[in-house]
Each structure stands twice: as C-alpha cells, then as structure tokens.
Write a protein that holds these residues in place. Sequence first.
Motif, mmCIF file in Angstrom:
data_model
loop_
_atom_site.group_PDB
_atom_site.id
_atom_site.type_symbol
_atom_site.label_atom_id
_atom_site.label_comp_id
_atom_site.label_asym_id
_atom_site.label_seq_id
_atom_site.Cartn_x
_atom_site.Cartn_y
_atom_site.Cartn_z
ATOM 1 N N THR A 253 0.917 -1.270 -0.224
ATOM 2 C CA THR A 253 0.219 -0.059 -0.011
ATOM 3 C C THR A 253 1.008 1.301 -0.127
ATOM 4 O OG1 THR A 253 -1.763 -1.086 1.075
ATOM 5 C CG2 THR A 253 -1.787 1.237 1.256
ATOM 6 N N GLN A 256 2.402 1.775 -3.439
ATOM 7 C CA GLN A 256 1.475 2.205 -4.292
ATOM 8 C C GLN A 256 1.577 3.494 -4.822
ATOM 9 O OE1 GLN A 256 -0.993 -0.016 -5.941
ATOM 10 N NE2 GLN A 256 -0.917 1.419 -7.283
ATOM 11 N N ASN A 260 0.866 4.953 -8.707
ATOM 12 C CA ASN A 260 -0.118 5.925 -8.746
ATOM 13 C C ASN A 260 0.309 7.247 -9.318
ATOM 14 O OD1 ASN A 260 -1.946 4.542 -7.383
ATOM 15 N ND2 ASN A 260 -1.962 5.502 -5.267
ATOM 16 N N ARG A 334 2.560 -4.362 -11.028
ATOM 17 C CA ARG A 334 1.943 -3.078 -11.143
ATOM 18 C C ARG A 334 2.071 -2.045 -12.122
ATOM 19 N NH1 ARG A 334 1.916 -1.360 -4.523
ATOM 20 N NH2 ARG A 334 0.000 -2.590 -4.077
#
Length: 403
Positions: A253, A256, A260, A334
């Motif tokens: 998290t 991320q 992002n 990701r």
Amino acid sequence: MNARSFRRLFGFLILPMLGAISPLIALPAITSNFGARAWAAIAIAQSVGAACGVIVELGWGLNGPQRVARAQRRNQRQIMATSIATKASAFVVMGPLAVVLSAALAPGYVLAVALVALGATGVGLTASWFFVGTGSPAKIMVTDSLPRIAAVIIATLLISVGAPLYVYGLAILIPSLISPLLAIVLTGVSPVDFRAVRGVRLLIAIRLQLVALSGRAVSALYIALPITLVSLVSPQSVAVFASIERLQRMTLTVLQSVPNFMQGWVGRTADREMRLKRATHSILLNAVMGAAAGGVFTALAPWVSSVLFSGVVTISFTLSALGGCMIFIVCVSRATGNIALVALRNIRAISLSALAGALIGVPAILVLAFALGPAGGLLGEIIAEAVVLSIQLTAVRRAIKRG
C-alpha cells in the motif's frame, strides 16, 4: 522532474503511508485485548470484504486515472458521477453478500465481523483513483486517508479502555461510506451530473466497465482472498498467515504511491511513442523499488510482527523472505499492468493474466497451505503473481517490438 511533479510525488508517497499506518494503530489493541482468535476472525472478514470491494470498485482504479487525466473539467465531473452511481449499485448487492460469507467463515464476534466485512467492501466506493488521475493528492487525504486514520485512532482508544470489538468494525465502515460523499463535495458534482446516469445509461456504464472489472475480479481470488482460502484448508494457520499477509499488503500500500503518480504521468501524454517510453521507465523504476523494499521487509518483518501483534503471533525469517519476494513481483506487475498495458489500451492482456493467475494460484494456495501451512499459502501467492507478471511482460514486450 520539476517542483510541481515532485510535490505530487511526495503527496502520493505520504498518503499511502497514512493509509497503511491506520490499521497498524489498532492491531496491538485488538490482539492484546481479544487474542489470536479475534484477530483471525477480523482478518477473514477483511479478506472477504476486500474481495467483494473489488467488484464494487468495478475496475475504475484500472482505467479511470488515465481516462480522467485526459478529460476536460466538465467531463471529469461526469466521469466521477458515473463511477459513484455504478459503484453504489454494486455495493448494494456485494455488501450483504460479504456480511453473510464472513459470518459463515468466521463464527464468533458476529457483529464485529459483519461491520468489518461491510466496511472493507465499502472501500471499493473510494474516489481516490479520480484524484490520482487529476494529480490531487491533498484531496485523497481529505476524502480517504484522514477519515480512516481518525476513526481507527478513536476505535483503538475505546478498545484499550474496554470497548467491544465491534467498535473497530465501525471504524472501518464509517469512513468507507463518508469517502464518496466528501469526494462529491470536493469535485463539485451536481445532481444534474447524476441525472445523466440513470436507468439504461447506468446499465450501459456498468457494462462498459466489465472489461476492466474482469481482470480485477479474477485477480481478487489470489490477491484479496488468500486468507479466506487458507482458512478453508488450514484453520490453525490463519492467525500467522493473516499477519504476514497483512504486513506485506501494508507495505505494498505504501509502495503504491509510485505507480499511482506514474499513472497520471503516463496517461497525460497523447503521443503513443512517448507513453510507451514513459511506461518502460516506470517498469524499471518499480522493479528497483520492489527489490529494495523486498529486502527491507525480509529483514524487519519478524521484529515488526512481534511488536504489532503483542507477541500473540510471530513471523519467522522464512515467511518474511517469502513475503519480500512477493513484494518484488507485485511491484513490477503493477507497472506492467496498471501503467504499461493500460497506456497501450491492452486491457484484455491484463484480464488474461489475471485469469491465468487465478486458475493456477487458487489451487496452489489451497494445496500448498494444506501441506505446508502459512509458508505454503505464501508460495501459492508467489506462483500466482509470477504467472501474472510473465504474461504481462510478454504483452508489453510484443508492443515494444511493434513500436
């Protein structure tokens, strides 16, 4: 990188950290006051809720940021209204389902489990993806991070002085419901915007998201549901497996923030060649970051677990090493999926990789967890993520060759 871009990156770095810290605040209070059995029940409810929350999210976090980054302001409001309307419709269905499944899988602490499951499902209502696309990290803080942190802090204090466990469930549920309302206020979405998304148009909007959702929904089987899967074949392993799973997901998290930021950076350019170049750079950067983070996680997770879980649950070095490997693979995927393949408009490759990961990963988690306990569950996750990454890398490589 100019000063404005640096400020955005810093904002996207801080916000996931705040989001990761908020659950950490409550864990010592939960384990010290209610023990490993309560922690296992809460973890199962969060796992089921997170999986159902993926359905509620409807894939907006995948194709939304780059879509809204290119849109005009008026169109951005319409996109926001459409996302909230479609998500709310999904929540009405998935919320009760999450409650029923969690209560069946985690008997005991029924009210707490129900509230946690409903709140975890409601996380899918967040509009954070929108602010990622518009490059507005401060609005993510206002609508998402701060309400969650405040709620968890209050719940932790109450539990520490003897409040029941369901207080933690309320701390998960209330911010999930408040978040989209705050997003509506900050973006200036009006009733007129919502009137454009009714009846047949609402169904069409949901259908258009199904391609993005398909990859997200299938991937939930090996991303959000491993704790639930382990509980089915090795109930005695749930507390330990949930602990390492929670720590690695919290680490991811925090990490991320980089993808992002890069979603908007890649999506803002209309030139395909430039998007491909930026996407390639993002893959390399996320690989370096993932390797470093995986190493740090391997070294620190055993010590961190002893503090966070009040000695009720401890993580071995073997488990932390497996968790570090998992972190590296996810960081790379990701970038290959959410950034590169989205930029290349190849959402179907993401869905295909997710399907392959689920078909291989779910049986692997079940079989290996039954045979090896927590380590087997982690190995199953690693196998699933490795399959996903290999397919996505192949798709990106083909796109690069085509130019």
